[in-house]
Write an enzyme that holds these catalytic residues in place. Structure first.
Site, PDB file in Angstrom:
ATOM      1  N   ALA A  33       4.329  -3.647   1.679  1.00 54.66           N
ATOM      2  CA  ALA A  33       3.496  -3.449   0.502  1.00 54.66           C
ATOM      3  C   ALA A  33       4.204  -2.534  -0.480  1.00 54.66           C
ATOM      4  CB  ALA A  33       2.152  -2.828   0.899  1.00 54.66           C
ATOM      5  N   GLY A  35       3.432  -0.477  -4.561  1.00 50.30           N
ATOM      6  CA  GLY A  35       2.563  -0.205  -5.690  1.00 50.30           C
ATOM      7  C   GLY A  35       3.212   0.813  -6.591  1.00 50.30           C
ATOM      8  N   GLY A  36       2.428   1.331  -7.523  1.00 51.00           N
ATOM      9  CA  GLY A  36       2.970   2.264  -8.486  1.00 51.00           C
ATOM     10  C   GLY A  36       3.437   3.562  -7.871  1.00 51.00           C
ATOM     11  N   VAL A  40       5.264   0.715   1.270  1.00 51.38           N
ATOM     12  CA  VAL A  40       4.764   0.875   2.629  1.00 51.38           C
ATOM     13  C   VAL A  40       5.598   0.002   3.562  1.00 51.38           C
ATOM     14  CG1 VAL A  40       2.772   0.665   4.163  1.00 51.38           C
ATOM     15  CG2 VAL A  40       2.436   1.341   1.773  1.00 51.38           C
ATOM     16  N   LYS A  55       4.323   5.320   4.560  1.00 45.50           N
ATOM     17  CA  LYS A  55       4.069   5.301   3.119  1.00 45.50           C
ATOM     18  C   LYS A  55       5.113   6.184   2.460  1.00 45.50           C
ATOM     19  CE  LYS A  55       0.530   6.225  -0.351  1.00 45.50           C
ATOM     20  NZ  LYS A  55      -0.875   6.662  -0.583  1.00 45.50           N
ATOM     21  N   ASP A 158     -10.289   5.797  -5.763  1.00 37.32           N
ATOM     22  CA  ASP A 158      -9.543   4.558  -6.006  1.00 37.32           C
ATOM     23  C   ASP A 158      -9.993   3.487  -5.021  1.00 37.32           C
ATOM     24  OD1 ASP A 158      -7.776   2.895  -7.328  1.00 37.32           O
ATOM     25  OD2 ASP A 158      -6.055   3.456  -6.080  1.00 37.32           O
TER      26      ASP A 158
END
Length: 350
Positions: A33, A35-36, A40, A55, A158
């Site tokens: 994974a 993201g910003g 991960v 992470k 979030d």
């Protein structure tokens, strides 16, 4: 954690961590994974022989235009919050450290519990719209986890389908809550006041598709923000699509601050007594919402008692239940049938 939009999506690993051993302990298997905030990885912990999620923070994040935040502060916040909130639905924190990612750069990582499953949006896409009873059965553990976080003075801020995993398969789905990266630790004296629109959030990061109005306006956030997001997830589960119709930021902003709230009724779905509860959870002004997940859960429980009637009470003393009457009714019915049969025979053979 932000998970891939598709199970077949191929992710690049520019840090070349897959195949390496991190901190002399974690054998990295694959990137899963991104993201910003970072990436991960799936890894095996040599010490415990269990799978973990690493992470790994992007080294170039840390400023939000309002107040500089170093990567160390960002990770220390999430580590501290995960340590502070203990609930079986919330992924567990195991370890943290730093890792070399090329060109002499190092960054930080968290080792978290590995969750095998799909994201909530993937689960709902496969199942379609759920009944109010099924939707609440699926997401009630999430509300329990948020209640525990709020009781500990932590707001997630979030909450979205990508941060909610569903494990255990379609027959026995279990919810898990991820990513406290932008969670907020509330001061003991901090509460929702009348001037919430005057207090800028110190970390305005959020996902616009599941944002609350106060996040879009840069106002004060807290447990009431999680209540709004949880109501959006419940709505999505019952209507079978994302609660906001827009996809671009400008359209999402208009919907988020519109007086017409994204309840199931807006999508043409009748959820009975749950509608006013969701409408209150999704109201524009935070002061008019449920203050935290515990209040929201209690209101949902009361609405469900109206939607699903209580089971019939046991028979009072002196009264017989249907089960108790059944043998007597058989006996009486048989006796009456026998009398009628004899009467019919007499009439036929006179």
């Amino acid at each position: 954690m932000m998970l891939p939009s598709s199970a077949t999506e191929t992710l690049r690993d520019p840090w070349n961590l897959a195949g390496r051993t991190v901190a002399g302990r974690y054998d990295v298997r694959a990137i899963v994974a991104q993201g910003g905030a970072g990436r991960v990885y799936k890894a095996l912990d040599r010490t415990t022989q269990r799978l973990v999620a690493l992470k790994v923070l992007r080294p170039d994040v840390g400023t939000d235009g309002v107040e500089p935040v170093s990567p160390g502060e960002e990770f220390e916040r999430e580590r501290a919050l995960l340590t502070r909130v203990d609930h079986p639905v919330i992924v567990r924190y195991f370890d943290h450290g730093d890792v070399e990612i090329g060109y002499g750069r190092r960054t930080l990582f968290l080792a978290l519990e590995w969750v095998e499953g799909v994201t909530l949006d993937q689960h709902l896409a496969a199942r379609g719209a759920l009944s109010p009873v099924a939707a609440l059965a699926l997401l009630r553990p999430l509300l329990d986890a948020l209640s525990a976080a709020h009781a500990a003075g932590v707001a997630h801020r979030d909450l979205k389908p990508g941060n909610v995993m569903v494990e255990g398969g379609a027959d026995a789905p279990r919810i898990r809550l991820l990513d406290f990266g932008i969670a907020k630790l509330m001061r003991p004296d901090e509460a929702l006041g009348e001037n919430t629109n005057l207090t800028l959030s110190r970390n305005p990061a959020f996902s616009p598709a599941y944002a609350a109005p106060e996040q879009m306006s840069g106002a004060h956030t807290g447990p009431w923000t999680d209540v709004h997001a949880a109501a959006l997830l419940l709505t999505q589960a019952m209507v079978g699509r994302a609660p906001y119709l827009g996809t671009e930021f400008a359209a999402l902003l208009r919907e988020c601050i519109s007086a017409e709230r994204p309840t199931p009724a807006r999508h043409g779905v009748d959820v009975g007594p749950l509608e006013p509860v969701l409408a209150k959870a999704l109201t524009l002004r935070p002061q008019n919402r449920y203050a935290n997940a515990q209040e929201f859960s209690a209101a949902l429980d009361e609405a469900m008692r109206q939607l699903v009637p209580e089971p019939l009470p046991e028979a009072l003393p002196g009264h017989t239940t249907d089960a108790a009457r059944f043998p007597l009714e058989i006996i009486l019915g048989t006796a009456v049938g026998a009398v009628l049969a004899v009467a019919a025979a007499v009439l036929l053979f006179r």
